[in-house]
Design a protein around this motif. Structure first.
Motif, short mmCIF file in Angstrom:
data_model
loop_
_atom_site.label_atom_id
_atom_site.label_comp_id
_atom_site.label_asym_id
_atom_site.label_seq_id
_atom_site.Cartn_x
_atom_site.Cartn_y
_atom_site.Cartn_z
N ALA A 45 -0.36 -18.19 -3.06
CA ALA A 45 -1.06 -17.82 -1.71
C ALA A 45 -2.76 -16.67 -1.51
O ALA A 45 -3.29 -17.26 -0.73
N GLN A 70 -1.27 -5.63 9.55
CA GLN A 70 -1.24 -6.13 10.09
C GLN A 70 0.01 -5.60 11.29
O GLN A 70 -0.42 -5.97 12.95
N LEU A 127 4.48 -21.04 -4.11
CA LEU A 127 2.94 -21.91 -3.63
C LEU A 127 1.96 -20.32 -4.64
O LEU A 127 2.35 -18.61 -4.47
N PHE A 134 3.47 -16.40 -4.95
CA PHE A 134 5.63 -16.46 -4.12
C PHE A 134 6.30 -18.65 -4.88
O PHE A 134 6.05 -19.06 -3.77
N PRO A 156 -8.68 -19.21 7.97
CA PRO A 156 -7.34 -19.42 8.91
C PRO A 156 -6.00 -19.13 9.11
O PRO A 156 -5.74 -18.04 8.06
N ASN A 157 -5.01 -18.71 9.55
CA ASN A 157 -3.26 -18.32 9.64
C ASN A 157 -2.89 -18.88 8.30
O ASN A 157 -3.43 -19.95 8.03
N GLY A 158 -2.22 -18.01 7.78
CA GLY A 158 -1.33 -18.20 6.32
C GLY A 158 -2.84 -18.65 5.25
O GLY A 158 -2.34 -19.54 3.40
N SER A 159 -3.89 -18.27 5.44
CA SER A 159 -4.61 -18.58 4.33
C SER A 159 -5.01 -16.69 3.02
O SER A 159 -5.64 -17.61 1.80
N GLY A 160 -3.88 -16.30 3.41
CA GLY A 160 -3.51 -15.23 2.06
C GLY A 160 -4.46 -14.00 2.48
O GLY A 160 -4.62 -12.55 1.59
N LYS A 161 -5.02 -13.87 3.58
CA LYS A 161 -6.25 -12.32 4.06
C LYS A 161 -4.84 -11.30 3.27
O LYS A 161 -5.04 -10.51 2.87
N THR A 162 -3.90 -11.50 4.29
CA THR A 162 -2.80 -9.87 4.01
C THR A 162 -2.25 -9.95 2.74
O THR A 162 -2.26 -9.28 2.09
N THR A 163 -2.48 -11.44 2.20
CA THR A 163 -1.80 -11.34 0.43
C THR A 163 -2.49 -10.68 -0.11
O THR A 163 -2.15 -9.90 -1.40
P1 ADP Z 1 -2.84 -14.60 6.44
O1 ADP Z 1 -2.71 -12.64 6.60
O2 ADP Z 1 -4.64 -14.85 5.97
O3 ADP Z 1 -2.25 -15.33 8.22
P2 ADP Z 1 -1.14 -14.07 4.23
O4 ADP Z 1 -0.99 -13.11 3.45
O5 ADP Z 1 -0.27 -13.44 5.62
O6 ADP Z 1 -1.79 -15.48 5.50
O7 ADP Z 1 0.01 -15.81 4.03
C1 ADP Z 1 -0.92 -16.33 2.93
C2 ADP Z 1 0.72 -16.88 2.50
O8 ADP Z 1 1.79 -16.59 1.63
C3 ADP Z 1 1.46 -18.32 3.84
O9 ADP Z 1 1.89 -19.33 3.44
C4 ADP Z 1 2.78 -16.92 3.62
O10 ADP Z 1 3.89 -17.84 3.96
C5 ADP Z 1 2.71 -17.12 2.09
N1 ADP Z 1 3.20 -15.69 1.95
C6 ADP Z 1 2.98 -14.26 2.20
N2 ADP Z 1 3.76 -13.05 1.75
C7 ADP Z 1 5.03 -14.10 1.10
C8 ADP Z 1 6.10 -13.24 0.86
N3 ADP Z 1 6.22 -12.28 0.91
N4 ADP Z 1 6.93 -14.57 0.19
C9 ADP Z 1 6.58 -15.33 0.22
N5 ADP Z 1 5.47 -16.17 1.13
C10 ADP Z 1 4.99 -15.27 0.97
#
Ligand code: ADP
Ligand code: MG
Length: 616
Positions: free
Chosen positions: A381, A448, A379, A376, A400-407
């Motif tokens: 992700a 999520q 960053l 992104f 951990p939170n923000g490690s990129g799992k959802t992404t």
């Molecule tokens: P997790 O699910 O592991 O908590 P995320 O995948 O949600 O982590 O997020 C990983 C990183 O990508 C975070 O730093 C988040 O802020 C960033 N991020 C996630 N989605 C977006 C997006 N659509 N645009 C910009 N940054 C994003």
């Protein structure tokens, strides 16, 4: 064999029968002026239904449909005005058209066909837009087409009125077409395509994740509604006899939108009742205005009571019932619900949950993530992650939170485009496929932050996924199959509730049931136990285990609840800052110093043996 979807016939009749009775009574009893009002109401009903086929099902406000009405009105006008009058008012028509004198039915049909084709072409780009940008595009469309009609002077007399269009529409004729429009609108709403579009309206990413082709469904609704708008334009033309392009511009657009807002945007019943309510209100206010001016004010007269009244009506509706008089229900659905409530209060037992009948799928092939990067801006992700999932296997994805799992789940399911790397499904590179195509290849997911179609029933949430996956089942089988899937998750008894009214734990289960409708071979679950207490998450654990055993599913489970992950998973992958830092059996991973450090930070890691479950 059935021609119309389930529910369309009773749902249409419940609206048509009262309208037929009342208007035919009016036809026999009231004077000419009032007859005009009734005819006008019926024509407006067709127009409102045209708007509602698109706006109601897609949730996108359309300002553009009056343009289709105007086009159709001017086409049918040019084809039906007697040659003698054309010679006077439209002297520059091409010869063949100057001599054409068609019947209203033939000309109307031609106008509808032409305008429907135009609507389709314009719909191709518009249907790719969603939400507010699509609404703005329709507004642009209205202005452009108005300009075109005014500009085509030779055919339309510019902004002057067309004169001499045969007046063919009286109450019985208008009634036939209003009934037809009601049936078309209901048939579309009740069709599987309509259900899919309503799901898109509720939540587009979730709809795509279960295989719904959102632009395709929007285009279909847009084209059908364009055709019905053309019908309304033809009817209005042959009702008025004299009209200018202005007749099909902002004023009628807003009148129709008021009818939709008052009655309820999202149901056919709402459109019909909104048209009645607003027409009646306008009549009452007009006569009140006349009386008031005559009795109270005398000279000078006061104008604007009608507009003030309509504005107040909108404000009142927005205040008390934001979704309009009918909300998200149809009249027949409301009656059904009352009946069922009455029956269940007499102590009827709920059906026992049925269990799944899905065939076991052979555990071969794999879903592989290869060096995937998702950036992104600056960053990364997800930063070069790889993992593989096989049918019948449960893999935990933690970090951990923000490690990129959802992404990472987003890139696998096609919701996000990859920056680098590939996703390989059973040997095929699916990296470039859109979300709905990946879903149709039997990769399901949950979200999520729960994404249900909150205003659809629990049953319809599953049904729409069955429809989108392309199963060709009879309506009865489809209902039975949906119930069976709900039963597998233990929520069959809630089938008739609105999805948004379930507690979170059950909403998460419904999301899984909906994903199962795709007959997934792989299922990606994003924090399925988030917000659940220990009992609820234990129940979920059992359900997930059962699904793996009965369906041979490959499950990729993201969760913060390490207790659940450690008990459920065969293998665990740990993500940190977008990279895989550890992978292996749960016990191994739990003892890995890198993992402990990622979870707890360096200093505390030294004094702790294992990572504690992370809070939110
Ligand atoms: P997790 O699910 O592991 O908590 P995320 O995948 O949600 O982590 O997020 C990983 C990183 O990508 C975070 O730093 C988040 O802020 C960033 N991020 C996630 N989605 C977006 C997006 N659509 N645009 C910009 N940054 C994003
Ligand atoms: Mg996440």
């Amino acid at each position: 064999m059935r021609l119309l979807p389930q529910g369309t016939v009773p749902g249409s009749l419940i609206l048509i029968v009262p309208i037929v009775i009342v208007t035919l009574l009016a036809w026999q009893t009231v004077g000419a002026a009032m007859q005009g009002t009734v005819t006008h109401y019926l024509v407006m009903t067709v127009a409102v239904l045209a708007f509602s086929i698109f706006t109601g099902n897609s949730g996108i406000l359309s300002f553009g449909h009056a343009a289709f009405m105007g086009l159709a009105a001017h086409i049918t006008g040019a084809l039906t005005i007697p040659a003698a009058q054309k010679a006077i008012f439209l002297p520059d028509l091409p010869l063949w058209l100057a001599q054409t004198e068609m019947s209203f039915l033939a000309a109307g049909l031609i106008a509808i066909v032409i305008v429907t084709a135009i609507a389709f072409l314009i719909g191709v780009p518009i249907s790719r837009l969603g939400g507010p940008s699509a609404a703005i595009a329709t507004l642009g469309l209205l202005i452009i087409i108005y300009g075109v009609i005014v500009g085509a002077r030779d055919f339309t007399r510019g902004s002057q009125a067309l004169i001499g269009v045969p007046k063919e529409i009286d109450i019985p004729v208008a009634l036939i077409f209003a009934a037809l429009a009601i049936v078309i609108a209901r048939a579309f709403r009740d069709s599987l395509a309509g259900l899919e579009l309503r799901a898109v309206r509720e939540d587009e990413p979730a709809a795509r994740a279960i295989g719904v082709n959102a632009p395709g469904r929007r285009l279909l609704a847009w084209t059908v509604s364009g055709g019905v708008a053309a019908l309304a334009g033809v009817l209005l033309a042959h009702y008025l006899g004299v009209y200018s392009p202005k007749e099909f511009y902002f004023q009628i657009t807003f009148a129709i939108l008021v009818m939709l807002i008052v009655g309820g945007m999202t149901s056919v019943s709402g459109a019909v009742v909104g048209a009645i309510a607003v027409t009646l209100m306008i009549e009452l206010l007009r006569s009140a205005e006349d009386n008031l001016n005559a009795d109270v004010f005398g000279e000078p007269t006061v104008f604007g009571l009608t507009d003030i009244g309509l504005s107040l009506a909108i404000l009142a509706i927005l205040f008390w019932r934001r979704e309009g008089l009918f909300g998200f229900w149809e009249a027949d659905e409301l009656i059904d619900r009352w009946r069922r409530r009455a029956a269940s209060s007499e102590g009827a037992a709920t059906q026992p949950a049925q269990t799944g009948t899905a065939a076991k799928i052979a555990p071969e092939g794999s879903l592989a993530v290869e060096n995937v990067v998702k950036a992104f801006g600056g960053l990364r992700a997800v930063d070069g992650a790889s993992l593989a999932l096989r049918p019948g296997e449960i893999v935990g994805l933690i970090g951990p939170n923000g490690s990129g799992k959802t992404t990472l789940l987003g890139t696998i399911s096609g919701a996000l485009e990859l920056t680098e790397g590939r996703i390989v499904l059973d040997g095929d590179d699916i990296s470039a496929l859109p979300a709905h195509k990946i879903a149709r290849r039997h990769v399901g997911r949950t979200f999520q932050n729960i994404r249900l179609f909150v205003h659809l029933t629990v049953m319809d949430n599953v049904k729409v996924a069955l429809a989108a996956s392309g199963t060709r089942l009879s309506p009865g089988d489809m209902a039975a199959r949906s119930l069976a899937l709900l039963g597998e998750l233990g929520i069959a008894e809630y089938a008739d509730r609105r999805a948004g009214t379930l507690p979170y734990g059950l909403q998460r289960r419904l999301e899984i049931a909906r994903a199962l409708a795709l007959e997934p071979r792989y299922l990606l679950l994003d924090e399925p136990a988030a917000g659940m207490n220990e009992t609820e998450s234990d129940e979920l654990l059992e359900i997930l285990g059962r699904l793996r055993d009965s369906r041979g599913l490959g499950l990729l489970v993201v969760d913060h609840d390490l207790r659940l992950i450690m008990r459920l998973c065969d293998r665990v992958v740990v993500l940190n800052k977008g990279q895989v830092i550890a992978e292996g059996a749960p016990g191994e991973v739990q003892a890995n110093p890198d993992v402990i450090e990622a979870y707890l930070g360096k200093r505390r890691a030294a004094s702790q043996a294992a990572p504690a479950p992370q809070g939110r």
